[in-house]
Motif scaffolding. Structure first.
Motif, PDB file in Angstrom:
ATOM      1  N   SER A 117     -51.729  19.491   2.874  1.00  0.00           N
ATOM      2  CA  SER A 117     -52.856  20.225   3.463  1.00  0.00           C
ATOM      3  C   SER A 117     -54.013  19.275   3.764  1.00  0.00           C
ATOM      4  O   SER A 117     -54.622  19.339   4.840  1.00  0.00           O
ATOM      5  CB  SER A 117     -53.330  21.328   2.514  1.00  0.00           C
ATOM      6  OG  SER A 117     -52.345  22.314   2.337  1.00  0.00           O
ATOM      7  N   ALA A 118     -54.300  18.387   2.812  1.00  0.00           N
ATOM      8  CA  ALA A 118     -55.385  17.431   3.017  1.00  0.00           C
ATOM      9  C   ALA A 118     -55.072  16.478   4.166  1.00  0.00           C
ATOM     10  O   ALA A 118     -55.973  16.094   4.924  1.00  0.00           O
ATOM     11  CB  ALA A 118     -55.621  16.642   1.734  1.00  0.00           C
ATOM     12  N   GLY A 119     -53.797  16.095   4.307  1.00  0.00           N
ATOM     13  CA  GLY A 119     -53.406  15.207   5.388  1.00  0.00           C
ATOM     14  C   GLY A 119     -53.753  15.787   6.745  1.00  0.00           C
ATOM     15  O   GLY A 119     -54.304  15.085   7.619  1.00  0.00           O
ATOM     16  N   LYS A 120     -53.468  17.048   6.921  1.00  0.00           N
ATOM     17  CA  LYS A 120     -53.773  17.698   8.204  1.00  0.00           C
ATOM     18  C   LYS A 120     -55.281  17.729   8.444  1.00  0.00           C
ATOM     19  O   LYS A 120     -55.756  17.495   9.567  1.00  0.00           O
ATOM     20  CB  LYS A 120     -53.213  19.113   8.207  1.00  0.00           C
ATOM     21  CG  LYS A 120     -53.454  19.844   9.528  1.00  0.00           C
ATOM     22  CD  LYS A 120     -52.862  21.240   9.525  1.00  0.00           C
ATOM     23  CE  LYS A 120     -53.112  21.940  10.858  1.00  0.00           C
ATOM     24  NZ  LYS A 120     -52.567  23.319  10.872  1.00  0.00           N
ATOM     25  N   ILE A 121     -56.033  18.007   7.391  1.00  0.00           N
ATOM     26  CA  ILE A 121     -57.494  18.080   7.526  1.00  0.00           C
ATOM     27  C   ILE A 121     -58.074  16.717   7.880  1.00  0.00           C
ATOM     28  O   ILE A 121     -58.929  16.591   8.769  1.00  0.00           O
ATOM     29  CB  ILE A 121     -58.111  18.601   6.218  1.00  0.00           C
ATOM     30  CG1 ILE A 121     -57.714  20.061   5.994  1.00  0.00           C
ATOM     31  CG2 ILE A 121     -59.625  18.462   6.230  1.00  0.00           C
ATOM     32  CD1 ILE A 121     -57.962  20.551   4.576  1.00  0.00           C
ATOM     33  N   ILE A 122     -57.620  15.666   7.198  1.00  0.00           N
ATOM     34  CA  ILE A 122     -58.164  14.326   7.415  1.00  0.00           C
ATOM     35  C   ILE A 122     -57.819  13.811   8.807  1.00  0.00           C
ATOM     36  O   ILE A 122     -58.638  13.164   9.474  1.00  0.00           O
ATOM     37  CB  ILE A 122     -57.647  13.360   6.326  1.00  0.00           C
ATOM     38  CG1 ILE A 122     -58.218  13.763   4.959  1.00  0.00           C
ATOM     39  CG2 ILE A 122     -58.016  11.916   6.643  1.00  0.00           C
ATOM     40  CD1 ILE A 122     -57.606  13.035   3.784  1.00  0.00           C
ATOM     41  N   ILE A 123     -56.611  14.096   9.289  1.00  0.00           N
ATOM     42  CA  ILE A 123     -56.204  13.665  10.631  1.00  0.00           C
ATOM     43  C   ILE A 123     -57.049  14.337  11.699  1.00  0.00           C
ATOM     44  O   ILE A 123     -57.420  13.736  12.710  1.00  0.00           O
ATOM     45  CB  ILE A 123     -54.706  13.965  10.859  1.00  0.00           C
ATOM     46  CG1 ILE A 123     -53.861  12.982  10.051  1.00  0.00           C
ATOM     47  CG2 ILE A 123     -54.341  13.889  12.345  1.00  0.00           C
ATOM     48  CD1 ILE A 123     -52.393  13.311  10.032  1.00  0.00           C
ATOM     49  N   GLY A 124     -57.362  15.619  11.478  1.00  0.00           N
ATOM     50  CA  GLY A 124     -58.218  16.347  12.415  1.00  0.00           C
ATOM     51  C   GLY A 124     -57.545  16.600  13.751  1.00  0.00           C
ATOM     52  O   GLY A 124     -56.364  16.956  13.807  1.00  0.00           O
ATOM     53  N   ASP A 125     -58.277  16.368  14.839  1.00  0.00           N
ATOM     54  CA  ASP A 125     -57.788  16.731  16.174  1.00  0.00           C
ATOM     55  C   ASP A 125     -57.155  15.572  16.943  1.00  0.00           C
ATOM     56  O   ASP A 125     -56.868  15.701  18.131  1.00  0.00           O
ATOM     57  CB  ASP A 125     -58.954  17.285  17.018  1.00  0.00           C
ATOM     58  CG  ASP A 125     -59.507  18.583  16.440  1.00  0.00           C
ATOM     59  OD1 ASP A 125     -58.703  19.362  15.895  1.00  0.00           O
ATOM     60  OD2 ASP A 125     -60.730  18.790  16.524  1.00  0.00           O
TER      61      ASP A 125
END
Length: 539
Positions: A117-125
Motif C-alpha cells: 500500500s505504501a509503495g503505491k502511495i510513494i510512487i504517486g502518479d
C-alpha cells in the motif's frame, strides 16, 4: 515535508532477481514497564541475532490471468517451521486473502499489505513507475522468512545430542535449524503442563521479522534503498527518509498484528539499532485507525489498515525520541536461556497496569523510584563512555584491574582526584543503580502478582553478579523466565560466566551486541557458512 515525498524510487533496471533484508533482535536493558509511558526512556541494545526476509518473483513473466482479475499471487515460506502459505493480493485495495489451509502468519500478512500500500502511495502518479510496480506485483511474490537460531530454544536438541549447554553447542547446529513442536510426555493428558509449541528466547522475533518483511518488500519493489551490510555510505537525508518509512510501516503492521498499540521499542531497535528510546504518542496510530475499514476488524482483534490510513501514518509526525547508543568500550553483552519455561509478556504487562490503577498511590512511588534508578544506569554508562574517549589508556587499565578483582575490592583502586578513581566510581555507580533497578522490579512484581524476577532467576542473577568481571546481570524487558543477561568487563569474562551458567543449567546464546539496524544483505543467508564460536569477534 513528508518522507514519502522526498524519497526517490529506483528504476526497474536496478532491481535484481531477489532481495534479502535483515533486522536485528533486541535486549531491553532498562525501562521495563516504564517505557510504555512517555517521557520514560528505555536503553535497548540491538543484537547479532537477525531475522531475514528473502523476496523474489513467483513467475518469470506476469500472469495473464492476473491482469484480468487484478490480483497477484503471494507465497510465504517458513522453512524452519516447514510451512508454506499461499495468498491472493487484491491489486485494487491490496487486501490479502489466504487460499491455503494452514494458519498463516499475521505479522507477515500485515507487513506485506502495509508495504505494498505504501509503495503505491510513494510512487504517486508517475506512469512509468506505476507500470513497473504493477508488473512486479503481477509476477507474484515469494517471501521466505528465516530467524537466527538465537531467537528459539534448541535446548532439547542439544541435550539429546549429549552436548554441553554452551554457545559452542548452539553454534554447531545448522543455521536456521528446524523449530520442532514441543510435545507432552507420553500419557500426560494434563494440557496445563505442556510447554509452548515454539519456545522463544525473548529477543523480539516478531518485531525483527515484521521489519525485515516490510524492508525487503519495499526494496524488492524498488520503493526505497536501505543501508547495506557492507557499510556502504548512504546520503544521510535519504537514509533517514528510508528508515523513517520502514519504521512507520513496521510499527503499523506490528500493532495491527498484535491488535494493540505497544511501546514500539522492539520495532525501533529493529529499524535503527541500539538506542535510548522514548515511545511515540499512541495517538499517532490511533488517529489513523479511525480511517480503517470497519469491516476489516477480525475476531483475533487485529485489523487491516486502508491505503488512506497508511498515507496518514506516512505523513504523521512520529514523536518518538531516539539517541544512538551502544555499550561503553570493553563492556560486553551475554544472554542466556535458563530453561525454566516461557513467560507470557502481554499477561505480565496487563497485570502490572491493572495493579497501577488499583494501587495508584503506592504504585506511583515505586514507579518514580524505578525511573530514577534507570536514569542512574544511563548516567553511569554515559560517564564511562566519556571517560573511555578522553582517557583511553587509563580506562582500559582500570577495567582490566576491576575485571580481575572482586567488587568489594574496587574501592581500593580509587585515589582521590585522579582519573582512575573517576572510572572506578562510574563503574560502581552503574552497578549500584542497576541493583536498585532489580530490587524495585522485584517489589513491583510481588505487588502486581507477576514473576518479574522470580526466585529461580534471582538466585541465578545474584550468583552471576558475584563473578569477577561481571558489572551487572538481570532479566531483560518485562522479565519472567525467558532469558537472563549480563554486562561484563572484557571479552574473556564471557567464558567464566558461561561455565557458571552451564553448571546451573543455563544455555548461553551466541548473541552479542550489534548496534546496526535493518540492512540489505549480499546474498541468501543460507549460502553463508557458519563460523565456529571461537572465531567470532566479540567486540
Amino acid at each position: 515535508m513528508s518522507s514519502c515525498v522526498i524519497l526517490k524510487t529506483w528504476s526497474l533496471m536496478e532491481i535484481s532477481v531477489f532481495r534479502v533484508v535483515s533486522a536485528p533482535g533486541k535486549v531491553l536493558i532498562t525501562g521495563a514497564y516504564l517505557v510504555l509511558e512517555r517521557p520514560n526512556a528505555g536503553l535497548v541494545l540491538s543484537t547479532s541475532a537477525r531475522f531475514f526476509a528473502i523476496v523474489k518473483p513467483l513467475y518469470e513473466l506476469p500472469a495473464t490471468e492476473s491482469w484480468l482479475w487484478s490480483w497477484a499471487d503471494i507465497k510465504v515460506l517458513s522453512p524452519q517451521l516447514q510451512k508454506e502459505t499461499s495468498y491472493k493480493l487484491c491489486l485494487r485495495d491490496f487486501s490479502l486473502q489466504k487460499v491455503s489451509s494452514d494458519t498463516g502468519n499475521t505479522f507477515v500478512e500485515q507487513s506485506v499489505q502495509a508495504a505494498v500500500s505504501a509503495g503505491k502511495i510513494i510512487i504517486g502518479d508517475d506512469h512509468d513507475k506505476k507500470d513497473a510496480f504493477q508488473k512486479l506485483l503481477l509476477r507474484g511474490l515469494e517471501i521466505t522468512i528465516l530467524g537466527s537460531n538465537d531467537f528459539y530454544s534448541y535446548r532439547r536438541q542439544i541435550e539429546a545430542a549429549c552436548l554441553p549447554l554452551v554457545a559452542k553447542s548452539l553454534a554447531s547446529l545448522p543455521q536456521f535449524s528446524l523449530i520442532t513442536s514441543n510435545q507432552p510426555d507420553a500419557g500426560n493428558l494434563d494440557k496445563s503442563s505442556w510447554v509452548p509449541e515454539v519456545a522463544k528466547t525473548g529477543l523480539g522475533s516478531s518485531a525483527a521479522m515484521t521489519t525485515a518483511v516490510v524492508g525487503a518488500t519495499l526494496v524488492y519493489l524498488g520503493i526505497v534503498k536501505l543501508p547495506h551490510n557492507s557499510g556502504d555510505v548512504m546520503n544521510l537525508e535519504e537514509m533517514k527518509s528510508t528508515l523513517d518509512i520502514v519504521h512507520a510501516l513496521s510499527q503499523t503492521a506490528h500493532c495491527a498484528a498484535q491488535g494493540k498499540v505497544g511501546s514500539g521499542f522492539d520495532i525501533s531497535a529493529a529499524v535503527y539499532g541500539s538506542q535510548r528510546y522514548v515511545r511515540f504518542s499512541p495517538t499517532v496510530i490511533s488517529a489513523a485507525q479511525e480511517h480503517h475499514r470497519a469491516s476489516a476488524l477480525q475476531a483475533s482483534g487485529s485489523y487491516t489498515l486502508s491505503a488512506e490510513a497508511i498515507k496518514i501514518l506516512l505523513d504523521e509526525d512520529w514523536d518518538c525520541e531516539r539517541q544512538d547508543y551502544s555499550l561503553p568500550s570493553s563492556l560486553f553483552l551475554i544472554l542466556g536461556e535458563p530453561g525454566f519455561g516461557g513467560s507470557h509478556t502481554p499477561s505480565m504487562v496487563g497485570a502490572v497496569q491493572k495493579w497501577r490503577k488499583k494501587e495508584a498511590e503506592s504504585a506511583d512511588i515505586i514507579w518514580k523510584k524505578l525511573s530514577f534508578a534507570n536514569i542512574g544506569v544511563e548516567e553511569g554508562f554515559r560517564d564511562l563512555k566519556d571517560l573511555s574517549l578522553k582517557h583511553k589508556d587509563d580506562y582500559e587499565d582500570v577495567l582490566e584491574d576491576c575485571r580481575s578483582e572482586a567488587v568489594d575490592q574496587w574501592q581500593g583502586l580509587i585515589r582521590e582526584s585522579d582519573i582512575r578513581g573517576k572510572i572506578v566510581l562510574a563503574l560502581l555507580k552503574t552497578r549500584q543503580a542497576f541493583e536498585e533497578v532489580r530490587c524495585l522490579l522485584r517489589e513491583m512484581g510481588e505487588a502486581a502478582g507477576v514473576p518479574i524476577e522470580p526466585p529461580s532467576q534471582r538466585a541465578l542473577l545474584d550468583e552471576t553478579m558475584n563473578i569477577r568481571g561481571v558489572l551487572f546481570a538481570g532479566v531483560p524487558g518485562a522479565g519472567g523466565f525467558d532469558a537472563v543477561f549480563a554486562v561484563v568487563i572484557g571479552a574473556s569474562t564471557r567464558d567464566i560466566v558461561e561455565k557458571e551458567w552451564c553448571s546451573r543449567g543455563v544455555m548461553t546464546l551466541c548473541v552479542k551486541e550489534d548496534p546496526r539496524g535493518v540492512q540489505i544483505e549480499d546474498s541468501d543467508p543460507r549460502d553463508v557458512v557458519s563460523l565456529p564460536l571461537n572465531s567470532l569477534t566479540l567486540n
